[in-house]
Design a protein around this motif. Structure first.
Motif: not given
Length: 367
Positions: A148-170
């Motif tokens: 977000r700070a570097k390229w102004n990406t949408n943090e709502t989508l990125s933080t939400l997607m990180m949830n799914y990655i964390a779930t699959q890692l667990v």
């Protein structure tokens, strides 16, 4: 000549700041009205005496000493996640990734317990768990903040997607560490040695989580309201352009704030794995990362008000089990009652900030 346009029957007018007792009175009235509506809905849909339902909810949350401690402990967990998300929200950074940050903190703690348990003194092992869980949560907050700070990406989508990655890692490491093989679950970690189990405080296994919540609440209240960093968060939240104009480095504030949010969520993962469940699963956070979003917003980012908001939601959730047992109603029924109460609590904020001014009254005031 065109006919004069008729004034609307009423206007919505912004209020001046209300005294605290007036605001409190509106909120109490909203809760009373919500309970009356809950009673009516209960009578119509189930035919059960609503007083009995309310008594059962209270019994489910506070009926015994153990139930009371569990209610307080669950409140502390929800409060901690809400506190973690609040700095980001106050900065207008929509961190929907609390669930994943908690999972990563829990996964890091479990990894330390499984890989280092029995190889290190327990005190050193717990220190490693604390460091690893905080670092894992902070890293999970850093990634979307950096983009977000570097390229102004949408943090709502990125933080939400990180949830799914964390779930699959667990889920992946659950299969790697499963006991016994083929069971699809890890089970209680270090059950025989208790290696990595967080210590009890004054002989109570519930008190540590509550004490941590008290400390973090005080810290967050001071941090947001009386520190330079808290002031910078407020300025960035009001306007990034204004923040840049007065010399605040917005990218730095975004990254720093999200690292703090993620670190606290990682600490919650440590408490869940090392102190409460002594195992890790994909559902260990129980959806509280999303519920905490509601708590933070409903409390207007005030850490002290979050205590009561968290307690209300946990109270209703804990009472759901008792309703199921006593009346054969499923958990969804308690969710309906909770939804009604939260709707009234959130809705009453409108009447605290605004008032309805009718046409005749407006004309008299104009004269």
């Amino acid at each position: 000549m065109s006919e004069k346009k008729k004034e609307p029957f009423f206007h919505i007018v912004k209020r001046d700041a209300l005294p605290w007792y007036s605001s409190l009175g509106i909120r109490i009235a909203a809760i009373v009205l919500a309970l009356i509506l809950c009673a009516i809905v209960t009578t119509i849909t189930t035919g059960i005496n609503p007083i009995q339902v309310f008594v059962s909810i209270i019994a489910g949350a506070f009926g015994t000493t153990r139930k009371t401690w569990i209610t307080l402990q669950n409140t502390a967990i929800l409060l901690l996640i809400s506190l973690a998300l609040t700095p980001a929200f106050k900065m207008k950074f929509w961190n929907i990734g609390g669930e994943g940050q908690v999972l990563m903190g829990g996964l890091a703690s479990a990894a330390c317990m499984i890989c280092l348990g029995g190889k290190l003194p327990n005190a050193v092992l717990i220190a490693c768990m604390v460091a690893a869980s905080i670092a894992a949560g902070a890293a999970w907050g850093f990634i979307p903040a950096f983009f977000r700070a570097k390229w102004n990406t949408n943090e709502t989508l990125s933080t939400l997607m990180m949830n799914y990655i964390a779930t699959q890692l667990v889920a992946f490491f659950t299969i790697v560490w499963e006991v016994p093989k083929g069971s699809g679950k890890i089970g209680i970690i270090n059950q025989n040695s208790n290696a990595g189990w967080l210590p009890q405080v004054f002989g109570s296994k519930y008190l540590l989580t509550i004490l941590v919540a008290v400390i973090i609440t005080i810290f967050m209240y001071i941090y947001l309201n009386y520190s330079k960093q808290g002031y910078e968060i407020s300025v960035v939240g009001e306007s990034e352009n204004t923040a840049k104009y007065v010399g605040i480095k917005v990218p730095k504030i975004i990254i720093r704030t999200m690292v703090i949010s993620g670190a606290i969520c990682g600490l919650v993962g440590l408490l869940l794995v090392g102190g409460i469940n002594h195992t890790v699963t994909t559902t260990i956070a129980g959806g509280q990362g999303f519920t905490a979003v509601l708590v933070s917003w409903m409390s207007k980012f005030n850490p002290l008000i979050m205590i009561f908001s968290s307690a209300l939601i946990v109270f209703m959730d804990r009472g759901a089990g008792e309703i199921s047992t006593a009346f054969g109603l499923n958990h969804s029924y308690s969710d309906i009652l909770t939804g009604i109460i939260l709707f009234f609590i959130i809705g009453c904020e409108f009447f605290i900030s605004y008032r309805i001014q009718f046409r005749k009254k407006a004309e008299k005031e104009a004269k």
